[in-house]
Structures are given as C-alpha cells and as structure tokens.
Design a protein around this motif. Structure first.
Motif, PDB file in Angstrom:
ATOM      1  N   ARG A  78       0.836  -1.209   0.000  1.00 18.96           N
ATOM      2  CA  ARG A  78       0.000   0.000   0.000  1.00 18.96           C
ATOM      3  C   ARG A  78       0.869   1.256   0.000  1.00 18.96           C
ATOM      4  O   ARG A  78       0.543   2.246  -0.669  1.00 18.96           O
ATOM      5  CB  ARG A  78      -0.916  -0.007   1.222  1.00 18.96           C
ATOM      6  N   ALA A  79       1.959   1.236   0.745  1.00 18.22           N
ATOM      7  CA  ALA A  79       2.850   2.390   0.770  1.00 18.22           C
ATOM      8  C   ALA A  79       3.459   2.638  -0.599  1.00 18.22           C
ATOM      9  O   ALA A  79       3.566   3.772  -1.064  1.00 18.22           O
ATOM     10  CB  ALA A  79       3.953   2.176   1.818  1.00 18.22           C
ATOM     11  N   GLY A  80       3.848   1.546  -1.259  1.00 20.50           N
ATOM     12  CA  GLY A  80       4.393   1.690  -2.609  1.00 20.50           C
ATOM     13  C   GLY A  80       3.377   2.254  -3.579  1.00 20.50           C
ATOM     14  O   GLY A  80       3.692   3.102  -4.421  1.00 20.50           O
ATOM     15  N   GLN A  81       2.131   1.797  -3.460  1.00 22.11           N
ATOM     16  CA  GLN A  81       1.078   2.319  -4.325  1.00 22.11           C
ATOM     17  C   GLN A  81       0.832   3.796  -4.059  1.00 22.11           C
ATOM     18  O   GLN A  81       0.630   4.587  -4.980  1.00 22.11           O
ATOM     19  CB  GLN A  81      -0.213   1.531  -4.103  1.00 22.11           C
ATOM     20  N   ALA A  82       0.853   4.183  -2.762  1.00 25.68           N
ATOM     21  CA  ALA A  82       0.622   5.583  -2.421  1.00 25.68           C
ATOM     22  C   ALA A  82       1.719   6.481  -2.968  1.00 25.68           C
ATOM     23  O   ALA A  82       1.466   7.593  -3.430  1.00 25.68           O
ATOM     24  CB  ALA A  82       0.530   5.736  -0.901  1.00 25.68           C
ATOM     25  N   VAL A  83       2.965   6.004  -2.910  1.00 28.08           N
ATOM     26  CA  VAL A  83       4.073   6.780  -3.457  1.00 28.08           C
ATOM     27  C   VAL A  83       3.901   6.997  -4.959  1.00 28.08           C
ATOM     28  O   VAL A  83       4.111   8.087  -5.488  1.00 28.08           O
ATOM     29  CB  VAL A  83       5.415   6.074  -3.163  1.00 28.08           C
ATOM     30  N   LEU A  84       3.487   5.940  -5.663  1.00 26.67           N
ATOM     31  CA  LEU A  84       3.267   6.073  -7.101  1.00 26.67           C
ATOM     32  C   LEU A  84       2.102   7.001  -7.402  1.00 26.67           C
ATOM     33  O   LEU A  84       2.163   7.827  -8.315  1.00 26.67           O
ATOM     34  CB  LEU A  84       3.009   4.690  -7.713  1.00 26.67           C
ATOM     35  N   GLU A  85       1.023   6.875  -6.601  1.00 30.45           N
ATOM     36  CA  GLU A  85      -0.149   7.709  -6.837  1.00 30.45           C
ATOM     37  C   GLU A  85       0.151   9.182  -6.607  1.00 30.45           C
ATOM     38  O   GLU A  85      -0.447  10.052  -7.232  1.00 30.45           O
ATOM     39  CB  GLU A  85      -1.292   7.278  -5.915  1.00 30.45           C
ATOM     40  N   SER A  86       1.081   9.470  -5.679  1.00 26.63           N
ATOM     41  CA  SER A  86       1.363  10.866  -5.363  1.00 26.63           C
ATOM     42  C   SER A  86       1.946  11.613  -6.550  1.00 26.63           C
ATOM     43  O   SER A  86       1.924  12.838  -6.601  1.00 26.63           O
ATOM     44  CB  SER A  86       2.331  10.943  -4.171  1.00 26.63           C
ATOM     45  N   GLY A  87       2.475  10.876  -7.528  1.00 29.36           N
ATOM     46  CA  GLY A  87       3.041  11.517  -8.694  1.00 29.36           C
ATOM     47  C   GLY A  87       2.050  11.739  -9.821  1.00 29.36           C
ATOM     48  O   GLY A  87       2.407  12.249 -10.872  1.00 29.36           O
ATOM     49  N   ARG A  88       0.776  11.341  -9.609  1.00 28.65           N
ATOM     50  CA  ARG A  88      -0.223  11.566 -10.649  1.00 28.65           C
ATOM     51  C   ARG A  88      -1.496  12.094 -10.015  1.00 28.65           C
ATOM     52  O   ARG A  88      -1.661  12.088  -8.807  1.00 28.65           O
ATOM     53  CB  ARG A  88      -0.516  10.267 -11.402  1.00 28.65           C
ATOM     54  N   ARG A  89      -2.405  12.575 -10.814  1.00 33.63           N
ATOM     55  CA  ARG A  89      -3.618  13.195 -10.309  1.00 33.63           C
ATOM     56  C   ARG A  89      -4.855  12.358 -10.601  1.00 33.63           C
ATOM     57  O   ARG A  89      -5.962  12.795 -10.376  1.00 33.63           O
ATOM     58  CB  ARG A  89      -3.782  14.583 -10.926  1.00 33.63           C
ATOM     59  N   GLU A  90      -4.694  11.152 -11.095  1.00 33.08           N
ATOM     60  CA  GLU A  90      -5.850  10.298 -11.409  1.00 33.08           C
ATOM     61  C   GLU A  90      -6.073   9.310 -10.270  1.00 33.08           C
ATOM     62  O   GLU A  90      -5.219   8.465  -9.979  1.00 33.08           O
ATOM     63  CB  GLU A  90      -5.614   9.550 -12.721  1.00 33.08           C
ATOM     64  N   ALA A  91      -7.216   9.448  -9.598  1.00 34.82           N
ATOM     65  CA  ALA A  91      -7.528   8.559  -8.482  1.00 34.82           C
ATOM     66  C   ALA A  91      -8.067   7.235  -9.004  1.00 34.82           C
ATOM     67  O   ALA A  91      -8.876   7.203  -9.932  1.00 34.82           O
ATOM     68  CB  ALA A  91      -8.558   9.215  -7.566  1.00 34.82           C
ATOM     69  N   THR A  92      -7.618   6.149  -8.406  1.00 33.16           N
ATOM     70  CA  THR A  92      -8.069   4.815  -8.792  1.00 33.16           C
ATOM     71  C   THR A  92      -8.395   4.014  -7.530  1.00 33.16           C
ATOM     72  O   THR A  92      -8.060   4.407  -6.419  1.00 33.16           O
ATOM     73  CB  THR A  92      -6.984   4.071  -9.590  1.00 33.16           C
ATOM     74  N   ALA A 276      -1.923   5.819   8.754  1.00 34.77           N
ATOM     75  CA  ALA A 276      -1.062   4.992   7.900  1.00 34.77           C
ATOM     76  C   ALA A 276       0.135   5.824   7.466  1.00 34.77           C
ATOM     77  O   ALA A 276       0.070   7.061   7.449  1.00 34.77           O
ATOM     78  CB  ALA A 276      -1.835   4.484   6.685  1.00 34.77           C
ATOM     79  N   PRO A 277       1.249   5.172   7.106  1.00 36.07           N
ATOM     80  CA  PRO A 277       2.438   5.930   6.697  1.00 36.07           C
ATOM     81  C   PRO A 277       2.212   6.797   5.455  1.00 36.07           C
ATOM     82  O   PRO A 277       2.805   7.865   5.331  1.00 36.07           O
ATOM     83  CB  PRO A 277       3.468   4.822   6.407  1.00 36.07           C
ATOM     84  N   HIS A 278       1.363   6.332   4.544  1.00 39.52           N
ATOM     85  CA  HIS A 278       1.123   7.073   3.306  1.00 39.52           C
ATOM     86  C   HIS A 278      -0.376   7.141   3.050  1.00 39.52           C
ATOM     87  O   HIS A 278      -1.117   6.199   3.337  1.00 39.52           O
ATOM     88  CB  HIS A 278       1.830   6.413   2.121  1.00 39.52           C
ATOM     89  N   MET A 279      -0.808   8.265   2.490  1.00 36.94           N
ATOM     90  CA  MET A 279      -2.224   8.456   2.186  1.00 36.94           C
ATOM     91  C   MET A 279      -2.469   8.223   0.703  1.00 36.94           C
ATOM     92  O   MET A 279      -1.867   8.889  -0.142  1.00 36.94           O
ATOM     93  CB  MET A 279      -2.667   9.874   2.560  1.00 36.94           C
ATOM     94  N   PRO A 280      -3.362   7.301   0.339  1.00 31.42           N
ATOM     95  CA  PRO A 280      -3.681   7.096  -1.076  1.00 31.42           C
ATOM     96  C   PRO A 280      -4.245   8.370  -1.696  1.00 31.42           C
ATOM     97  O   PRO A 280      -4.913   9.168  -1.031  1.00 31.42           O
ATOM     98  CB  PRO A 280      -4.741   5.981  -1.048  1.00 31.42           C
ATOM     99  N   LEU A 281      -3.984   8.545  -2.971  1.00 25.68           N
ATOM    100  CA  LEU A 281      -4.453   9.743  -3.661  1.00 25.68           C
ATOM    101  C   LEU A 281      -5.966   9.874  -3.590  1.00 25.68           C
ATOM    102  O   LEU A 281      -6.491  10.974  -3.396  1.00 25.68           O
ATOM    103  CB  LEU A 281      -3.994   9.705  -5.123  1.00 25.68           C
ATOM    104  N   ARG A 282      -6.696   8.763  -3.732  1.00 30.24           N
ATOM    105  CA  ARG A 282      -8.165   8.846  -3.711  1.00 30.24           C
ATOM    106  C   ARG A 282      -8.675   9.403  -2.388  1.00 30.24           C
ATOM    107  O   ARG A 282      -9.649  10.152  -2.354  1.00 30.24           O
ATOM    108  CB  ARG A 282      -8.776   7.473  -3.995  1.00 30.24           C
ATOM    109  N   LEU A 283      -8.007   9.056  -1.281  1.00 33.56           N
ATOM    110  CA  LEU A 283      -8.411   9.571   0.019  1.00 33.56           C
ATOM    111  C   LEU A 283      -8.058  11.052   0.143  1.00 33.56           C
ATOM    112  O   LEU A 283      -8.872  11.856   0.629  1.00 33.56           O
ATOM    113  CB  LEU A 283      -7.738   8.765   1.128  1.00 33.56           C
ATOM    114  N   ARG A 284      -6.883  11.420  -0.303  1.00 38.71           N
ATOM    115  CA  ARG A 284      -6.472  12.827  -0.216  1.00 38.71           C
ATOM    116  C   ARG A 284      -7.383  13.723  -1.038  1.00 38.71           C
ATOM    117  O   ARG A 284      -7.788  14.798  -0.598  1.00 38.71           O
ATOM    118  CB  ARG A 284      -5.015  12.971  -0.676  1.00 38.71           C
TER     119      ARG A 284
END
Length: 300
Positions: A78-92, A276-284
């Motif tokens: 999940r942390a890895g996914q959040a890091v990747l999501e932080s670099g884009r603006r498309e929530a999934t 959680a250590p990282h927040m998913p883009l969809r939540l942010r």
C-alpha cells in the motif's frame, strides 16, 4: 511472485472481519469465494491457518504468525502504491465511506459523486448510518462525523465543514404567536424537538457567559431532522435546525429565522481515517473536495 501474493488480502480480511461472511461483504465477494481462496492458500502453504467450527473461527498458531507477516507485506504494498499515486492526479481503486444518513444523503454523497465523475477509475462504496462505525474493524477508508469526537486512537482527523444551527418557524406560526425576542420568551412558544430513546436534545446557545441550554415546551418530538423541518414548515412550532437543511426553505420564504441577534451554535464536521504511513491519492482528493464543498458556518 504473483502466486505468493495471491489470496493475502482475502486472508487478512477474513481475520480482521472475524468471519468468512463478513470478509465476503467487505471484499465484495461471496462467502464461498472467500472460503475457496483461504483453502487454496492453506494448500499452498501446507498448513491450516484457521481453526473453524460451525459457531466460531480462530487463527491457528501458524495462522497468527502468517497473519502478522501478511500485514507487513500488505502495508509495504500500500505504501508503494501511495508513493506512485502521489506523482499523478488520477484517483483509482475503491473508497469506502461511512456517513450520517441525512447529512450524508444531502451533503456528502453529492460531493463525492462529483469526485467520482472526475475520476472514472475511482469506485465509491458509501454507507449511510447514524451509528458510529469502527473504521478498521468495519473496513472503512473514511468516516464523516458531526460534533465532538470520541476516542480517536489510531485515527487521523480533519475538519471538513461547519454546521450552524438556527431557530426558525413558518410564517403562519409567527403570524399567530409572534416571534420570540429572547431565550426567556421561548417558554411561551411551542417547539418541534429532536428526541430519541426518551431523551430530548436541548437547544444550545453560545452566549458570553457560556453555553446556555434551553428546552422549550414541546408536544411533537421526532427522531428525524427532515421530519422536524417538515413539521415546522407546517406551522406546528419553532425548530432548531442546521442551516444546510433549512437553507432552501428560508430562501423560498416557507421558513423564517428568529432570534437572529443571538449567537448560534456551530457543530464541526470531521473526516476520520485510519492512520497509515502514506495516504492514497483517492483519500487525499476526497478530503480536499469535502473541505471545499461541505457547508460552512456562515451558510444559510
């Protein structure tokens, strides 16, 4: 690697939900699909993970050890996914949200629907209940709550809105009974109040010397805010209601605010989510749009 990871999320869901049936609901699967996934996982590992009877389910010693390591692995994923999501603006992905029934239906759900319309790959799973949920145990990503927060251990919180209360009445009621000029005058009026489990919600006013609590005379006690607004609009008495609920009626002239010179109580609307250590883009993005679009204290 795919085979190693297969079924981990379902196994963790089965542990945290406490039963295969509850895990199936959380994961949008059938109970048999959960059972088969766990069985395949046990066969692959060569050990039994659950000790199951017709009435209970518990982890075996091997199951407990495996569960603890699965948690760490999934958290890293999940942390890895959040890091990747932080670099884009498309929530999934899927966002599970719990919210109060009326406020959720009127205010929260339309805002989140806007977010989903902007992000075609975002899935929303919205639950409407006035019962506070356990975010972790019930598998929610986000919860919306009004008023003071209780025990928030393990949770993060953000203020996303304010709800100002207002005393109002129908024009016909005011024509017949007049408008109260101060809090003492409420004793001479009829009110439609909120009552649940034999308890009446007192009206609160933040005055200079502290919060003043008033319980006006009432023959109508309802446990639904919209029903109270309908009764007040029908002329059955004064009502103490949130501005977001009566705003359209006030603008249409079917309800009129009274005691406007007094400070009105303001409730805070909070968004809560598991720490959680990282927040998913969809939540942010959900938090940002809720903070921008939910009612503010000055709205009427």
């Amino acid at each position: 690697m795919r085979e190693v990871l297969s079924g981990l999320d379902v196994f963790v869901a089965a542990v945290e939900a406490g039963s295969f049936a509850a895990a199936a609901e959380r994961a949008n699967l059938t109970r048999s699909a959960v059972a088969k996934t766990v069985a395949r996982l046990e066969a692959r590992l060569g050990t039994r993970l659950f000790q199951r009877t017709t009435r209970s389910q518990a982890l075996t010693e091997d199951g407990q050890l495996y569960y603890e390591r699965c948690l760490r692995a999934l958290e890293e994923l999940r942390a890895g996914q959040a890091v990747l999501e932080s670099g884009r603006r498309e929530a999934t992905g899927r966002l599970r949200v719990s919210m109060p029934v009326l406020f959720g239906r009127r205010c929260v759900a339309p805002v989140l629907a806007q977010l989903a319309a902007r992000h075609p790959n975002l899935e929303l799973d919205l639950s409407f209940s006035d019962r506070p949920v356990d975010l972790v145990e019930d598998g929610f990503d986000l919860a919306i709550r009004n008023g003071a927060l209780g025990d928030g251990a393990g949770l993060m919180a953000r203020t996303v809105g304010m709800q100002r209360m207002v005393v109002c009445a129908a024009p016909a009621y005011l024509a017949a009974h007049g408008a109260p000029r101060d809090l003492a005058a409420l004793a001479a009026h009829h009110a439609v109040t909120y009552g649940r489990a034999g308890r009446i919600r007192v009206w609160q006013f933040p005055l200079a010397d502290g919060v003043r609590e008033v319980t006006p005379p009432s023959r109508l006690r309802l446990d639904d805010l919209e029903a109270i607004a309908d009764a007040v609009e029908a002329g059955h008495g004064l009502g103490w209601l949130p501005c977001w609920l009566v705003r359209d009626r006030v603008r249409a002239g079917t309800l009129i605010p009274v005691l406007k010179d007094l400070p009105q109580l303001v409730f805070t609307t909070h968004a809560l989510w598991p720490q959680a250590p990282h927040m998913p883009l969809r939540l942010r993005l959900a938090l940002d749009i809720l903070a921008a679009e939910l009612p503010g204290s000055a709205e009427l």
